[in-house]
Motif scaffolding. Structure first.
Motif, PDB file in Angstrom:
ATOM      1  N   ALA A   1      12.364   4.075  -1.090  1.00 42.07           N
ATOM      2  CA  ALA A   1      12.684   5.835  -0.709  1.00 42.07           C
ATOM      3  C   ALA A   1      13.467   6.002  -1.749  1.00 42.07           C
ATOM      4  O   ALA A   1      13.684   7.368  -1.798  1.00 42.07           O
ATOM      5  CB  ALA A   1      13.056   5.972   0.773  1.00 42.07           C
ATOM      6  N   ALA A   2      14.933   5.333  -1.918  1.00 43.72           N
ATOM      7  CA  ALA A   2      16.009   5.424  -2.632  1.00 43.72           C
ATOM      8  C   ALA A   2      15.501   6.039  -3.698  1.00 43.72           C
ATOM      9  O   ALA A   2      15.559   6.581  -4.835  1.00 43.72           O
ATOM     10  CB  ALA A   2      16.651   4.732  -2.742  1.00 43.72           C
ATOM     11  N   SER A   3      14.483   4.776  -3.940  1.00 47.70           N
ATOM     12  CA  SER A   3      13.932   4.945  -5.943  1.00 47.70           C
ATOM     13  C   SER A   3      12.890   6.424  -6.324  1.00 47.70           C
ATOM     14  O   SER A   3      13.069   6.508  -7.429  1.00 47.70           O
ATOM     15  CB  SER A   3      13.363   3.476  -6.069  1.00 47.70           C
ATOM     16  OG  SER A   3      11.921   3.703  -5.597  1.00 47.70           O
ATOM     17  N   VAL A   4      12.722   6.974  -4.694  1.00 51.73           N
ATOM     18  CA  VAL A   4      12.167   8.252  -4.910  1.00 51.73           C
ATOM     19  C   VAL A   4      12.609   8.660  -5.211  1.00 51.73           C
ATOM     20  O   VAL A   4      12.253  10.127  -6.044  1.00 51.73           O
ATOM     21  CB  VAL A   4      10.627   8.029  -4.030  1.00 51.73           C
ATOM     22  CG1 VAL A   4      10.283   9.581  -3.513  1.00 51.73           C
ATOM     23  CG2 VAL A   4       9.835   6.681  -3.956  1.00 51.73           C
ATOM     24  N   LEU A   5      13.723   8.972  -4.468  1.00 50.59           N
ATOM     25  CA  LEU A   5      14.859  10.192  -4.114  1.00 50.59           C
ATOM     26  C   LEU A   5      15.648   9.775  -5.852  1.00 50.59           C
ATOM     27  O   LEU A   5      15.024  10.677  -6.364  1.00 50.59           O
ATOM     28  CB  LEU A   5      15.585  10.376  -3.123  1.00 50.59           C
ATOM     29  CG  LEU A   5      15.102  10.241  -2.089  1.00 50.59           C
ATOM     30  CD1 LEU A   5      16.027  10.162  -0.402  1.00 50.59           C
ATOM     31  CD2 LEU A   5      14.485  11.614  -1.286  1.00 50.59           C
ATOM     32  N   ALA A   6      15.471   9.145  -6.207  1.00 51.40           N
ATOM     33  CA  ALA A   6      16.439   9.156  -7.234  1.00 51.40           C
ATOM     34  C   ALA A   6      15.478   9.574  -8.594  1.00 51.40           C
ATOM     35  O   ALA A   6      15.863  10.085  -9.731  1.00 51.40           O
ATOM     36  CB  ALA A   6      17.008   7.591  -7.762  1.00 51.40           C
TER      37      ALA A   6
ATOM     38  N   LEU B   1       0.800  -1.610   0.208  1.00 53.51           N
ATOM     39  CA  LEU B   1       0.058  -0.032  -0.207  1.00 53.51           C
ATOM     40  C   LEU B   1       1.174   1.160  -0.225  1.00 53.51           C
ATOM     41  O   LEU B   1       0.540   2.403  -0.855  1.00 53.51           O
ATOM     42  CB  LEU B   1      -0.351  -0.350   1.528  1.00 53.51           C
ATOM     43  CG  LEU B   1      -2.737  -0.082   1.146  1.00 53.51           C
ATOM     44  CD1 LEU B   1      -3.278  -0.271   2.645  1.00 53.51           C
ATOM     45  CD2 LEU B   1      -2.779   1.195   0.416  1.00 53.51           C
ATOM     46  N   VAL B   2       1.513   0.853   0.838  1.00 54.24           N
ATOM     47  CA  VAL B   2       2.781   1.927   0.905  1.00 54.24           C
ATOM     48  C   VAL B   2       3.367   2.290   0.041  1.00 54.24           C
ATOM     49  O   VAL B   2       3.246   3.933  -1.068  1.00 54.24           O
ATOM     50  CB  VAL B   2       3.737   1.953   1.998  1.00 54.24           C
ATOM     51  CG1 VAL B   2       4.495   3.179   2.162  1.00 54.24           C
ATOM     52  CG2 VAL B   2       3.345   2.497   3.713  1.00 54.24           C
ATOM     53  N   MET B   3       3.837   1.355  -1.343  1.00 49.66           N
ATOM     54  CA  MET B   3       4.437   1.669  -2.546  1.00 49.66           C
ATOM     55  C   MET B   3       4.222   2.599  -3.594  1.00 49.66           C
ATOM     56  O   MET B   3       4.286   3.257  -3.984  1.00 49.66           O
ATOM     57  CB  MET B   3       5.244   0.242  -2.854  1.00 49.66           C
ATOM     58  CG  MET B   3       5.918   0.138  -1.786  1.00 49.66           C
ATOM     59  SD  MET B   3       6.855  -1.695  -2.645  1.00 49.66           S
ATOM     60  CE  MET B   3       8.101  -2.166  -1.654  1.00 49.66           C
ATOM     61  N   ALA B   4       2.639   1.944  -3.378  1.00 47.69           N
ATOM     62  CA  ALA B   4       1.287   2.682  -4.269  1.00 47.69           C
ATOM     63  C   ALA B   4       0.664   4.135  -4.308  1.00 47.69           C
ATOM     64  O   ALA B   4       1.332   4.579  -5.239  1.00 47.69           O
ATOM     65  CB  ALA B   4      -0.135   1.833  -4.295  1.00 47.69           C
TER      66      ALA B   4
ATOM     67  N   MET C   1       5.300  11.525   5.256  1.00 48.12           N
ATOM     68  CA  MET C   1       7.165  11.266   4.618  1.00 48.12           C
ATOM     69  C   MET C   1       7.723  11.142   5.838  1.00 48.12           C
ATOM     70  O   MET C   1       8.598  10.378   5.913  1.00 48.12           O
ATOM     71  CB  MET C   1       6.618  13.073   3.857  1.00 48.12           C
ATOM     72  CG  MET C   1       8.057  12.202   2.875  1.00 48.12           C
ATOM     73  SD  MET C   1       7.776  10.937   1.578  1.00 48.12           S
ATOM     74  CE  MET C   1       6.861  11.648   0.279  1.00 48.12           C
ATOM     75  N   LEU C   2       8.018  12.308   6.750  1.00 48.27           N
ATOM     76  CA  LEU C   2       9.200  11.249   7.829  1.00 48.27           C
ATOM     77  C   LEU C   2       8.592  10.377   8.390  1.00 48.27           C
ATOM     78  O   LEU C   2      10.358   9.860   8.748  1.00 48.27           O
ATOM     79  CB  LEU C   2       9.248  12.690   9.230  1.00 48.27           C
ATOM     80  CG  LEU C   2      10.565  13.123   9.374  1.00 48.27           C
ATOM     81  CD1 LEU C   2      11.669  13.085   8.393  1.00 48.27           C
ATOM     82  CD2 LEU C   2       9.978  13.906  10.594  1.00 48.27           C
ATOM     83  N   GLN C   3       7.633   9.600   8.156  1.00 47.79           N
ATOM     84  CA  GLN C   3       7.600   8.441   9.246  1.00 47.79           C
ATOM     85  C   GLN C   3       8.190   7.575   8.450  1.00 47.79           C
ATOM     86  O   GLN C   3       8.877   6.942   8.809  1.00 47.79           O
ATOM     87  CB  GLN C   3       6.064   8.158   9.640  1.00 47.79           C
ATOM     88  CG  GLN C   3       5.297   9.126  10.989  1.00 47.79           C
ATOM     89  CD  GLN C   3       3.791   8.412  10.811  1.00 47.79           C
ATOM     90  OE1 GLN C   3       3.990   7.596  10.892  1.00 47.79           O
ATOM     91  NE2 GLN C   3       3.264   9.642  10.918  1.00 47.79           N
ATOM     92  N   LEU C   4       7.909   7.534   7.165  1.00 48.88           N
ATOM     93  CA  LEU C   4       8.150   6.620   6.052  1.00 48.88           C
ATOM     94  C   LEU C   4       9.235   6.625   5.353  1.00 48.88           C
ATOM     95  O   LEU C   4      10.273   5.849   5.551  1.00 48.88           O
ATOM     96  CB  LEU C   4       7.841   6.913   4.547  1.00 48.88           C
ATOM     97  CG  LEU C   4       5.542   6.688   5.085  1.00 48.88           C
ATOM     98  CD1 LEU C   4       5.111   6.670   3.428  1.00 48.88           C
ATOM     99  CD2 LEU C   4       5.320   5.317   5.751  1.00 48.88           C
ATOM    100  N   TRP C   5      10.165   7.914   5.974  1.00 49.33           N
ATOM    101  CA  TRP C   5      11.623   7.612   5.617  1.00 49.33           C
ATOM    102  C   TRP C   5      12.192   7.364   6.418  1.00 49.33           C
ATOM    103  O   TRP C   5      12.780   6.252   6.589  1.00 49.33           O
ATOM    104  CB  TRP C   5      12.044   9.246   5.845  1.00 49.33           C
ATOM    105  CG  TRP C   5      11.488  10.044   4.017  1.00 49.33           C
ATOM    106  CD1 TRP C   5      11.408   9.783   3.037  1.00 49.33           C
ATOM    107  CD2 TRP C   5      11.753  11.411   4.087  1.00 49.33           C
ATOM    108  NE1 TRP C   5      11.145  10.120   2.619  1.00 49.33           N
ATOM    109  CE2 TRP C   5      11.477  11.703   2.798  1.00 49.33           C
ATOM    110  CE3 TRP C   5      12.135  12.429   5.312  1.00 49.33           C
ATOM    111  CZ2 TRP C   5      11.469  13.069   2.657  1.00 49.33           C
ATOM    112  CZ3 TRP C   5      11.868  13.648   3.944  1.00 49.33           C
ATOM    113  CH2 TRP C   5      11.390  14.179   2.989  1.00 49.33           C
ATOM    114  N   GLY C   6      11.355   7.259   8.213  1.00 51.75           N
ATOM    115  CA  GLY C   6      12.514   6.935   9.541  1.00 51.75           C
ATOM    116  C   GLY C   6      12.373   5.665   8.940  1.00 51.75           C
ATOM    117  O   GLY C   6      13.050   4.096   9.734  1.00 51.75           O
TER     118      GLY C   6
END
Length: 197
Positions: A124-129, A58-61, A107-112
């Motif tokens: 997270a890495a793919s989103v940032l890329a 779900l998070v990925m979607a 967003m901050l929670q998910l990064w954590g």
């Protein structure tokens, strides 16, 4: 039995993702269970699991939807003539993210969570890329149009500045979430004033 259309499936997935975001905002990502999301959505467990196998799915979607919207926003800016200078782009990214998520805290929670969850770290890495690539292309195009830079010179500037623009958005998210007297408008105004264009 009537055939389920792609549009219906997409709408149902969005409905479930929206319910998950409401639950994440209320109780936090880690404390939210699939049962909470099912309850929030008002759908059956079968309906939820028919679209998403897990909370991480779900998070990925949700992340893909939000990043896709931000990429589309940047592409719309790139189609303007004249293009807004690159230091104005983080404001649009932040505003869109807050509009889609309702809170910077999600967003901050998910990064954590990405620190200890390899699947979320990869996400997270793919989103940032993807954001870096999109912003790099924007910066390069702006320098070609605004300053007459060569394609290779503009590309070099874009590659160098894109991570800084991503960091400006991340800095906003962190401070807006954790610093009680954070002035988001002043932060974005200063970025537009002092970031090199």
């Amino acid at each position: 039995m009537p055939k389920v259309t792609d549009e219906y499936r997409a709408a149902r997935r969005d409905e479930i993702a929206d319910a998950a975001l409401r639950a994440f905002r209320r109780t936090g990502f880690q404390a939210t269970s699939m049962a909470d999301i099912i309850s929030e959505s008002g759908l059956s467990a079968g309906a939820i699991y028919g679209h998403f196998a897990s909370k991480n799915a779900l998070v990925m979607a949700v992340a893909e939807r939000i990043v896709g919207s931000r990429v589309a926003d940047v592409e719309r800016l790139a189609a303007l003539d004249p293009m807004p200078p690159p230091p104005r782009v983080p404001r649009m990214l932040v505003e869109g993210m807050v509009r889609d998520l309702g809170s910077t805290g999600v967003m901050l929670q998910l990064w954590g969570e990405g620190v200890t969850d390899p699947e979320l770290r990869t996400l997270a890495a793919s989103v940032l890329a993807e954001l870096r690539r999109t912003l790099g292309r924007y910066v390069a195009l702006w320098h070609e149009r605004a300053h007459g830079a060569t394609a290779s010179g503009a590309h070099e500037i874009g590659v160098a500045q894109a991570p800084l623009l991503v960091s400006a958005v991340q800095g906003y998210v962190i401070q807006a979430t954790l610093v009680e007297d954070f002035d988001g408008d002043a932060y974005l105004d200063a970025l537009e004033r002092y970031f090199p264009a």
